[in-house]
Enzyme design. Structure first.
Site, PDB file in Angstrom:
ATOM      1  N   SER A  56      -6.268 -26.464  -5.692  1.00  0.00           N
ATOM      2  CA  SER A  56      -4.806 -26.344  -5.748  1.00  0.00           C
ATOM      3  C   SER A  56      -4.324 -25.385  -6.827  1.00  0.00           C
ATOM      4  O   SER A  56      -3.150 -25.039  -6.863  1.00  0.00           O
ATOM      5  CB  SER A  56      -4.148 -27.714  -5.895  1.00  0.00           C
ATOM      6  OG  SER A  56      -4.157 -28.163  -7.215  1.00  0.00           O
ATOM      7  N   THR A 103     -10.119 -31.778  -5.526  1.00  0.00           N
ATOM      8  CA  THR A 103     -11.296 -32.542  -5.960  1.00  0.00           C
ATOM      9  C   THR A 103     -11.655 -33.668  -5.007  1.00  0.00           C
ATOM     10  O   THR A 103     -12.832 -33.952  -4.782  1.00  0.00           O
ATOM     11  CB  THR A 103     -11.022 -33.134  -7.367  1.00  0.00           C
ATOM     12  OG1 THR A 103     -10.922 -32.043  -8.272  1.00  0.00           O
ATOM     13  CG2 THR A 103     -12.134 -34.055  -7.827  1.00  0.00           C
TER      14      THR A 103
HETATM   15  N1  ASP Z   1      -8.712 -27.965  -9.532  1.00  0.00           N
HETATM   16  C1  ASP Z   1      -8.558 -29.103  -8.682  1.00  0.00           C
HETATM   17  C2  ASP Z   1      -7.362 -28.876  -7.794  1.00  0.00           C
HETATM   18  O1  ASP Z   1      -6.267 -28.994  -8.241  1.00  0.00           O
HETATM   19  C3  ASP Z   1      -8.396 -30.337  -9.490  1.00  0.00           C
HETATM   20  C4  ASP Z   1      -8.151 -31.583  -8.679  1.00  0.00           C
HETATM   21  O2  ASP Z   1      -8.102 -31.622  -7.494  1.00  0.00           O
HETATM   22  O3  ASP Z   1      -7.999 -32.612  -9.302  1.00  0.00           O
HETATM   23  O4  ASP Z   1      -7.523 -28.577  -6.628  1.00  0.00           O
END
Ligand code: ASP
Length: 346
Positions: A61, A16
């Protein structure tokens, strides 16, 4: 005498912190890292050189696989002598898994490896990404009076707390204080100043040896979370699967599970076939003690090891690394009950 300026390697894997809204469907997608640097001009004010390395492709991630950890370990090894510290920008979803795994893959570490990310993309007005990134760089370049690294550990910095990486968990999907280290105090707290909790930080000893990496990982590990209503068929399927070498059994409270003979028989059968069975509590705090209740004792007698206060994330990384470097399950079992990187309390 002229001192060399310290240098930090900023490694961007995705997440994010560097995502941007795709106007076509309003979902967040990763964007080019050069965008991050232009969003945080404050980074230019540090009295250290900041180089960057961007993974290609950038990933959410949730898609992290052990291959990313191997690439990170190799990158850190290959650039170890050129930098004073490393900051890894990573999505929050699996950050605790990656920080845990890296802590076991890197040995004899004498420099900081700080994972960070954010709940809101860095371009958003109320982003937590800027503060997390700036503090992480400050921590990664911080030096003790003797010139050595202030925090020579794999850690996670998030929302004012610096936590030991292999003790962390993502505990909040929506708030800025997304990470906690329920069984170990923070290594540092960022307020007006960054206060380092020196007595909790591990400083390299001669026993730690020279810096090195272990990249052989054996991922034949299952996680079985016991719950009311779990069936015999499911337990047998997981615990006796010939494709696994180890199973983390997530139990209730102080390490208790189902006392019914069918469950204990399956556990016994699995252990007797040579599998490594590790008991990790579903509770956030406290530890496994299989001698407290008959249900826990039955597991212990069946050959299940105590994970004590280890997190599931950490147990997984530790098993991958130990099994990857050691073909002998008995040796792996002995090391599992030993704290290797401060992941369990003494
Ligand atoms: N889905 C994202 C990730 O883990 C969430 C984040 O970065 O906070 O890459």
């Amino acid at each position: 005498m002229k001192y060399a300026k310290s240098a930090i390697l900023l490694i961007y894997t995705g997440g994010t912190i560097g995502m941007k809204e795709d106007p076509s469907d309003s979902t967040l997608k990763p964007f080019d890292f050069s965008g991050i640097l232009s969003e945080v001009p404050e980074l230019g004010k540090f009295a250290c050189r900041i180089d960057s390395y961007t993974f290609d492709p950038l990933i959410d991630s949730s898609d992290v696989e052990p291959g990313l950890w191997q690439k990170l370990a190799v990158l850190i090894r290959d650039s170890y002598d050129d930098y004073d510290g490393f900051v890894i920008l990573h999505g929050t979803d699996t950050m605790a898994y990656s920080a845990s795994a890296l802590s076991f893959m890197l040995s004899g570490l004498g420099k900081p490896v700080v994972f960070t990310g954010s709940q809101l993309p860095i371009g958003r007005p109320r982003t937590d990404g800027k503060e997390n990134l700036i503090s992480s760089v400050e921590i990664a370049s911080a030096k003790a009076p003797d010139g050595s690294a202030m925090v020579p550990e794999v850690c996670v910095f998030f929302d004012s707390l610096l936590l030991r990486g292999n003790r962390t968990m993502k505990v909040n999907a929506s708030a800025f204080d997304a990470f906690a280290s329920p069984n170990f105090p923070p290594l540092a707290e960022a307020g007006i100043d960054i206060k380092y909790n020196l007595k909790n930080i591990h400083y390299k000893t001669p026993d730690d040896g020279d810096f090195g990496i272990s990249t052989e990982l054996d991922t034949r590990v299952a996680i079985l979370k016991v719950h009311p209503g779990i069936t015999e068929q499911i337990c047998r399927h997981v615990l006796c699967d010939p494709g696994i070498r180890a199973c983390i059994i997530e139990t209730y409270g102080s390490g208790n599970a189902i006392s019914k003979p069918w469950f204990v028989d399956i556990v016994r059968e699995s252990a007797a076939s040579g599998k490594i069975l590790l008991n990790v509590t579903q509770c956030l705090r406290g530890e496994v003690n299989m001698s407290l209740y008959a249900t826990g004792m039955a597991l212990k007698r069946a050959g299940v090891l105590s994970g004590r206060d280890i997190t599931t994330e950490s147990a997984l990384g530790k098993l991958f690394v130990l099994m990857g470097s050691c073909p002998d399950n008995e040796k792996v079992k002995a090391l599992l009950e030993t704290s290797l990187r401060g992941e369990i309390s003494n």
